[in-house]
Scaffold this active site. Structure first.
Site, short mmCIF file in Angstrom:
data_model
loop_
_atom_site.label_atom_id
_atom_site.label_comp_id
_atom_site.label_asym_id
_atom_site.label_seq_id
_atom_site.Cartn_x
_atom_site.Cartn_y
_atom_site.Cartn_z
N HIS A 113 0.86 -1.19 0.00
CA HIS A 113 0.00 0.00 0.00
C HIS A 113 0.89 1.24 0.00
O HIS A 113 1.84 1.32 0.77
CB HIS A 113 -0.89 -0.01 1.24
CG HIS A 113 -2.05 0.93 1.16
ND1 HIS A 113 -1.89 2.30 1.17
CD2 HIS A 113 -3.38 0.72 1.04
CE1 HIS A 113 -3.08 2.87 1.08
NE2 HIS A 113 -4.01 1.94 0.99
N ALA A 152 9.99 7.97 11.04
CA ALA A 152 8.54 7.99 10.88
C ALA A 152 8.08 8.71 9.60
O ALA A 152 6.88 8.78 9.33
CB ALA A 152 7.87 8.63 12.09
N GLY A 153 9.02 9.22 8.79
CA GLY A 153 8.65 9.85 7.52
C GLY A 153 7.78 11.08 7.70
O GLY A 153 8.13 12.00 8.43
N GLY A 155 5.22 21.26 10.99
CA GLY A 155 6.45 20.53 11.24
C GLY A 155 7.55 20.91 10.26
O GLY A 155 7.38 21.81 9.43
N PRO A 156 8.70 20.22 10.34
CA PRO A 156 9.87 20.57 9.53
C PRO A 156 9.70 20.18 8.07
O PRO A 156 8.82 19.40 7.74
CB PRO A 156 10.99 19.76 10.18
CG PRO A 156 10.30 18.57 10.77
CD PRO A 156 8.95 19.06 11.22
N SER A 157 10.57 20.70 7.22
CA SER A 157 10.54 20.34 5.80
C SER A 157 11.51 19.21 5.49
O SER A 157 12.00 19.06 4.36
CB SER A 157 10.87 21.57 4.94
OG SER A 157 9.82 22.50 5.01
#
Lengths: 314, 314
Positions: free
Chosen positions: B92, B181-182, B173-175
């Site tokens: 998936h 955890a991706g 969140g960050p770039s």
């Protein structure tokens, strides 16, 4: 949005349904009969319908055992005062003003409870109004009497003669017809589904052949009674069916067999309808069949599932 | 027996559903994640399923707005600690350990409420765990981001490169991807129905052609996402579908079109199943179509009808 709730959320104790059929389609008479039902506390009118073709009123009432018997007795007393069978014409077989009064278990009630209710009801009608009463279905006193068609043989017009036969002695009341109200049939049965399918034809002959093919006692589906009727204003024929055990003979089987039989005469199905009310299980079973769903249990239904999760959370 | 009750009998205020998808099928990890859900008062676990082929856990939880966000945050924190995406394989598409977290209105809650919840959830995940978070569906901040497939392009394996593109700057969140955890996708959508249909073939090529024929954005049905997968142990191909507006694209239309496309390859349908839970309305609509019922409203359903009669009796 409608929401499914499990049975222990059920708001009534010992709920039964009763579906009395009265021989009238006069709106004024209908109103008075239905008024007797709604007047009784804890008796709830679910549905009532009547039409001139059948010249018949079908009422669906639910409630506690006592309240339903009270409501249906009051309605029956009123109907007997207002309906004269000597002037009654209609396409549905019937024996009397209060033609048939089945009691049906719904929740926290059994078929035995309903047999008792029908006996109470029949005894009262026989003793207080002098109406001959037959018990049918699960309440029947002989095997033939299980079958309402057998009891209704000859209809109101021949009741005077039929009722004298020893095998047709009424279960309650006198062995002679009531002068204006004929006789009444009461009893107990399980939940029944009324399913009408309209055909794009004006041929009653074809309709009757199709109805016969579906009718259980004529070689059709076990728990189905079917009859054909003309719907003149729509130029259609309606196959009116009662499925008296929808778990044994599910709706999809009835519909698909009807389709096959109609195909034989190149007659299309135009639409169908539920007559009265239908338990949600019968609907879910149909979807399960057509969509070939292998796992459609209660736990898959959102609303049921939510309520169960709330109730079972530690 | 199961009983239908009208919405004002509904036992919870402002009910929402959340269906977080986690990238694991390890039973021990599943147990810990699910445990975080069940631990929260007023959050109710409806369903959870996981399998090795997708290597994915799908949890369905309902409850009040606050309790659902709390439960899913706790489960997400736990998942981030336990799942290492560098070792994750599965059929998936996915971007992260907590892959997608949609919020869905159920009762007395709107899609706007769910947009707010997804923002609260995403912001917390971004700030407290340093996970890049994308908003999708009704919560999307750009038109492309409405489409989860667009966000997931390149999957976890290419996230490091994709996330740097200006049009893919995370909403919270960050770039840069979280090292184990991706990234996470969250948002709001309306109730979705998961519908899987199995085909009697082992050809994934045929399965993919059929899935493409059904898939909305590829010329199929508007509100359907479809993909084909092998079910090796059954020697079948499964078309796994999400119907994200079941009133716009009803189940029967999906099933019948799939049948037609499968016919073209002489492939039989062996069975189908509901993935997760399904609102009763979707089931009733299917029965109404197949039985050609012209009058199947709420008032025709016994259980609904009884409750309404009780509530409205003078």
């Amino acid at each position: 949005m409608t929401v499914l709730v499990l049975s222990d959320w059920w708001p009534l104790q010992e709920t039964v349904e009763c579906v009395p059929n009265f021989s009238t389609s006069d709106p004024k008479v209908v109103k008075e009969i239905v008024g007797e039902i709604t007047r009784v506390p804890s008796a709830y009118l679910l549905d009532h319908s009547f039409d001139d073709y059948y010249n018949r009123l079908v009422v669906t009432v639910v409630g506690t055992k006592e309240s339903v018997v009270r409501a249906v007795l009051n309605a029956s007393f009123r109907a007997v005062r207002l309906i004269d069978m000597n002037r009654h014409k209609g396409q549905h077989p019937r024996l009397g003003a209060v033609d048939v009064v089945p009691f049906v278990p719904v929740e926290n009630a059994t078929i035995s409870d309903c047999i008792s209710l029908s006996r109470d009801y029949g005894k009262t009608l026989g003793e207080e109004l002098g109406i001959p009463v037959y018990l049918y279905g699960e309440a029947a006193s002989t095997p033939e009497r299980r079958d309402i068609d057998w009891i209704r043989q000859g209809e109101y017009e021949n009741l005077d003669e039929m009722i004298r036969r020893p095998e047709r002695k009424p279960d309650y009341g006198p062995s002679t017809p009531h002068p204006t109200a004929g006789a009444t049939i009461t009893g107990a049965r399980s939940m029944m589904v009324g399913f009408n399918v309209n055909l794009g034809t004006t041929s009653l002959t074809i309709g009757k052949k199709i109805a016969r093919a579906l009718h259980g006692s004529k070689g059709g589906l076990a728990f189905v009674r079917a009859m054909a009727a003309e719907i003149p204003q729509m130029k259609e024929i309606q196959i009116g069916m009662s499925i008296y055990n929808f778990e044994g003979t599910p709706l999809h089987r009835v519909f698909e067999l009807l389709k096959v039989e109609a195909d034989r005469y190149n007659v299309p199905i135009t639409r169908s309808e539920i007559n009265g009310v239908i338990p949600i299980k019968a609907i879910v079973d149909a979807a399960r069949f057509y969509l070939r769903l292998s796992n459609l249990s209660d736990t898959k239904i959102l609303e049921t599932s939510i309520v169960r999760a709330i109730r079972t959370k530690p």
